[in-house]
Design an enzyme around this catalytic site. Structure first.
Site, PDB file in Angstrom:
ATOM      1  N   CYS A   1       0.875  -1.170   0.000  1.00 37.38           N
ATOM      2  CA  CYS A   1       0.000   0.000   0.000  1.00 37.38           C
ATOM      3  C   CYS A   1       0.908   1.214   0.000  1.00 37.38           C
ATOM      4  O   CYS A   1       1.570   1.508   0.997  1.00 37.38           O
ATOM      5  CB  CYS A   1      -0.902   0.003   1.235  1.00 37.38           C
ATOM      6  SG  CYS A   1      -1.924   1.497   1.365  1.00 37.38           S
TER       7      CYS A   1
ATOM      8  N   GLU B   1      -3.965   1.197  -6.030  1.00 36.62           N
ATOM      9  CA  GLU B   1      -2.994   0.223  -6.522  1.00 36.62           C
ATOM     10  C   GLU B   1      -2.856   0.429  -8.035  1.00 36.62           C
ATOM     11  O   GLU B   1      -3.741   0.996  -8.680  1.00 36.62           O
ATOM     12  CB  GLU B   1      -3.422  -1.214  -6.222  1.00 36.62           C
ATOM     13  CG  GLU B   1      -3.354  -1.603  -4.752  1.00 36.62           C
ATOM     14  CD  GLU B   1      -1.939  -1.624  -4.166  1.00 36.62           C
ATOM     15  OE1 GLU B   1      -0.969  -1.403  -4.937  1.00 36.62           O
ATOM     16  OE2 GLU B   1      -1.805  -1.856  -2.959  1.00 36.62           O
TER      17      GLU B   1
END
Length: 247
Positions: free
Chosen positions: A2, A115
């Site tokens: 992340c 992402e």
């Protein structure tokens, strides 16, 4: 992994969600649709105030921490830029994280996370990185499992100088499930409200019991949508970054 997320809720919104008794009066952070490593982020944690260390009075707080954990033994804060994530599989044994895992855990409120996936541009044939925004379908807050740490700046002589101490944090990641797995193999690990108290409690120090809290990501369905590559630049910010990209 992340490496970027969105956190736009105010302290007034977050405090009741996490049962924080007092809203920060002085410290505040602006809504951030493009949270990047080394940014300050809101964190929920439990600790004993420094001036009450012998009282055993543990308080739940909402406070800003710098994203990118700097271990207490680090010689330079720059190491934090490489410590934005901790893998759930090894967080309890890695030297940079294991002490914080047993003593200093936190929750990092998020709207969702970004992402990237490689994609071929149909017009040019070139491969580029396409960003996606992944968030709960019901748009509820995500409580990302995290750790925090203190770092003492040796350049500051007095311990009671606020500049002497830096508080930093990291996000625990796990194997991606549900929709997120189609974009990236890893994702931040979110906790359900019934696990908040056990996770935040600094007296809860059993590695096995703590790891059991992280067995599965928080329930609920995730929605994923392609968004503009504007999010790739950390200088870009605003609600428009969450808009779905239209072909």
């Amino acid at each position: 992994m992340c490496g970027r997320y969105s956190s736009t809720r105010s302290p007034q919104e977050l405090a009741p969600l996490f049962q924080v008794p007092d809203v920060p009066a002085k410290e505040t952070l602006a809504p951030n649709w493009n949270v990047a490593p080394t940014n300050d982020v809101w964190a929920v944690l439990e600790r004993t105030p420094r001036d009450e260390e012998d009282s055993g009075n543990v308080q739940r707080e909402l406070r800003p921490l710098r994203w990118g954990l700097v271990p207490s033994w680090a010689k330079d804060v720059k190491i934090g830029a490489r410590m934005i994530n901790a893998r759930v599989e090894t967080v309890h044994e890695k030297p940079a994280f294991r002490r914080a895992f047993t003593r200093r855990r936190c929750l990092l409120p998020a709207d969702g996370f970004y992402e990237w996936q490689q994609a071929k541009d149909p017009a040019t044939g070139k491969v580029r990185k396409q960003p996606y925004f992944i968030h709960p379908e019901d748009d509820q807050v995500m409580a990302l499992a995290g750790l925090y740490e203190y770092w003492r700046d040796p350049a500051v002589k007095q311990d009671d100088d606020p500049a002497a101490w830096l508080m930093t944090c990291t996000i625990i990641t796990t194997e991606a499930t549900d929709t997120a797995g189609r974009v990236h193999p890893r994702m931040p690990l979110a906790l359900t409200p019934d696990h908040y108290d056990a996770w935040l409690d600094p007296a809860h120090q059993s590695p096995d019991e703590l790891r059991a809290l992280l067995g599965q990501p928080a329930g609920g369905h995730l929605d994923v949508r392609p968004v503009s590559t504007a999010v790739n630049n950390v200088r870009n910010n605003g609600a428009h970054l969450l808009d779905e990209l239209t072909p």
